[in-house]
Design a protein around this motif. Structure first.
Motif, PDB file in Angstrom:
ATOM      1  N   VAL A 154      96.239  31.686  35.032  1.00 17.01           N
ATOM      2  CA  VAL A 154      96.062  30.233  34.932  1.00 17.01           C
ATOM      3  C   VAL A 154      94.897  29.897  34.007  1.00 17.01           C
ATOM      4  CG1 VAL A 154      95.424  28.161  36.229  1.00 17.01           C
ATOM      5  CG2 VAL A 154      97.103  29.750  37.166  1.00 17.01           C
ATOM      6  N   ASP A 155      93.779  30.609  34.169  1.00 12.82           N
ATOM      7  CA  ASP A 155      92.604  30.343  33.339  1.00 12.82           C
ATOM      8  C   ASP A 155      92.873  30.590  31.860  1.00 12.82           C
ATOM      9  OD1 ASP A 155      91.117  29.640  35.543  1.00 12.82           O
ATOM     10  OD2 ASP A 155      90.110  31.579  35.714  1.00 12.82           O
ATOM     11  N   LYS A 156      93.662  31.595  31.565  1.00 10.83           N
ATOM     12  CA  LYS A 156      93.899  31.979  30.173  1.00 10.83           C
ATOM     13  C   LYS A 156      95.101  31.280  29.548  1.00 10.83           C
ATOM     14  CE  LYS A 156      91.548  36.293  30.861  1.00 10.83           C
ATOM     15  NZ  LYS A 156      91.628  37.620  31.346  1.00 10.83           N
TER      16      LYS A 156
ATOM     17  N   ASP B 193     106.315  26.832  21.747  1.00 14.36           N
ATOM     18  CA  ASP B 193     107.750  26.919  22.009  1.00 14.36           C
ATOM     19  C   ASP B 193     108.279  28.343  21.826  1.00 14.36           C
ATOM     20  OD1 ASP B 193     107.957  24.237  22.620  1.00 14.36           O
ATOM     21  OD2 ASP B 193     108.522  23.652  20.588  1.00 14.36           O
ATOM     22  N   ASN B 194     107.441  29.226  21.320  1.00 15.71           N
ATOM     23  CA  ASN B 194     107.815  30.632  21.193  1.00 15.71           C
ATOM     24  C   ASN B 194     108.244  31.120  22.574  1.00 15.71           C
ATOM     25  OD1 ASN B 194     106.973  33.490  21.746  1.00 15.71           O
ATOM     26  ND2 ASN B 194     106.718  33.491  19.527  1.00 15.71           N
TER      27      ASN B 194
ATOM     28  N   MET C 144     103.611  30.541  30.027  1.00 16.08           N
ATOM     29  CA  MET C 144     103.175  29.252  30.565  1.00 16.08           C
ATOM     30  C   MET C 144     103.907  28.931  31.865  1.00 16.08           C
ATOM     31  SD  MET C 144     102.281  26.901  27.257  1.00 16.08           S
ATOM     32  CE  MET C 144     103.893  26.954  26.554  1.00 16.08           C
ATOM     33  N   GLN C 145     105.167  29.322  31.969  1.00 18.83           N
ATOM     34  CA  GLN C 145     105.897  29.137  33.228  1.00 18.83           C
ATOM     35  C   GLN C 145     105.252  29.965  34.339  1.00 18.83           C
ATOM     36  OE1 GLN C 145     109.928  30.148  32.205  1.00 18.83           O
ATOM     37  NE2 GLN C 145     110.449  28.041  31.669  1.00 18.83           N
ATOM     38  N   ALA C 146     104.848  31.180  34.014  1.00 17.45           N
ATOM     39  CA  ALA C 146     104.171  32.025  35.008  1.00 17.45           C
ATOM     40  C   ALA C 146     102.856  31.393  35.444  1.00 17.45           C
ATOM     41  CB  ALA C 146     103.926  33.417  34.434  1.00 17.45           C
ATOM     42  N   ALA C 147     102.149  30.801  34.495  1.00 13.90           N
ATOM     43  CA  ALA C 147     100.885  30.146  34.828  1.00 13.90           C
ATOM     44  C   ALA C 147     101.117  28.943  35.744  1.00 13.90           C
ATOM     45  CB  ALA C 147     100.161  29.716  33.562  1.00 13.90           C
TER      46      ALA C 147
ATOM     47  N   ALA D  55     101.743  30.209  39.129  1.00 12.05           N
ATOM     48  CA  ALA D  55     100.476  30.654  39.719  1.00 12.05           C
ATOM     49  C   ALA D  55      99.669  29.464  40.220  1.00 12.05           C
ATOM     50  CB  ALA D  55      99.680  31.447  38.694  1.00 12.05           C
ATOM     51  N   ARG D  56      99.667  28.371  39.458  1.00 12.17           N
ATOM     52  CA  ARG D  56      98.946  27.162  39.903  1.00 12.17           C
ATOM     53  C   ARG D  56      99.528  26.649  41.214  1.00 12.17           C
ATOM     54  NH1 ARG D  56      99.171  25.729  34.344  1.00 12.17           N
ATOM     55  NH2 ARG D  56      97.118  25.851  33.443  1.00 12.17           N
ATOM     56  N   LEU D  57     100.848  26.647  41.308  1.00 14.10           N
ATOM     57  CA  LEU D  57     101.508  26.170  42.524  1.00 14.10           C
ATOM     58  C   LEU D  57     101.141  27.050  43.718  1.00 14.10           C
ATOM     59  CD1 LEU D  57     103.502  24.373  44.038  1.00 14.10           C
ATOM     60  CD2 LEU D  57     105.322  25.908  43.271  1.00 14.10           C
ATOM     61  N   ILE D  58     101.217  28.350  43.537  1.00 15.90           N
ATOM     62  CA  ILE D  58     100.876  29.280  44.619  1.00 15.90           C
ATOM     63  C   ILE D  58      99.421  29.091  45.044  1.00 15.90           C
ATOM     64  CG2 ILE D  58     100.530  31.720  45.180  1.00 15.90           C
ATOM     65  CD1 ILE D  58     103.050  32.237  43.388  1.00 15.90           C
ATOM     66  N   ALA D  59      98.531  28.960  44.066  1.00 14.43           N
ATOM     67  CA  ALA D  59      97.116  28.778  44.383  1.00 14.43           C
ATOM     68  C   ALA D  59      96.880  27.467  45.125  1.00 14.43           C
ATOM     69  CB  ALA D  59      96.287  28.828  43.106  1.00 14.43           C
ATOM     70  N   SER D  60      97.631  26.430  44.773  1.00 13.47           N
ATOM     71  CA  SER D  60      97.432  25.126  45.412  1.00 13.47           C
ATOM     72  C   SER D  60      97.847  25.130  46.878  1.00 13.47           C
ATOM     73  CB  SER D  60      98.191  24.039  44.658  1.00 13.47           C
ATOM     74  OG  SER D  60      99.587  24.167  44.872  1.00 13.47           O
ATOM     75  N   LEU D  61      98.690  26.078  47.265  1.00 13.54           N
ATOM     76  CA  LEU D  61      99.127  26.159  48.659  1.00 13.54           C
ATOM     77  C   LEU D  61      98.019  26.667  49.573  1.00 13.54           C
ATOM     78  CD1 LEU D  61     102.720  27.615  48.139  1.00 13.54           C
ATOM     79  CD2 LEU D  61     102.074  25.233  48.597  1.00 13.54           C
ATOM     80  N   GLY D  62      97.092  27.453  49.018  1.00  9.22           N
ATOM     81  CA  GLY D  62      95.940  27.927  49.780  1.00  9.22           C
ATOM     82  C   GLY D  62      96.283  28.839  50.931  1.00  9.22           C
TER      83      GLY D  62
END
Length: 100
Positions: free
Chosen positions: A47-49, A7-8, A15-18, A21-28
């Motif tokens: 995303v990995d980290k 919550d920091n 985490m929001q940035a990650a 990034a997941r959403l952008i990557a899922s678009l392909g």
């Protein structure tokens, strides 16, 4: 348990940035090379980290009932191993890992 480490504000922002990034990557829709490809690889690293940001909270949730909480000097590998052992039902193995 009280407020979570994740919550920091800085961790929450990462985490929001990650998640973005997941959403952008899922678009392909990223080309295989060039600046956009480089940016996509950098986002994939985020995303990995990102899982490390929630690791202390996951550890504390798993072990606070037995009096364990993580501290800043606990290696991430030890936390991950202990959580994996507990998840596999090997609480005794996790306890030995923490004692040793």
């Amino acid at each position: 348990m009280g407020k979570k480490i994740s919550d920091n504000p800085t961790a929450a922002e990462m985490m929001q940035a990650a998640e973005a990034a997941r959403l952008i990557a899922s678009l392909g829709i990223v080309p295989p090379d060039g600046p956009l490809a480089d940016a996509a690889k950098a986002l994939a690293d985020v995303v990995d980290k990102a899982g490390v940001l929630t690791l202390p909270d996951r550890f504390n949730t798993a072990f606070s009932g037995v009096g364990w909480v993580t501290c800043g000097s606990m290696p991430t590998e030890a936390m991950e191993s202990a959580i994996a052992l507990k998840t596999a039902g090997r609480v005794e193995g996790a306890t030995k890992l923490g004692a040793g």
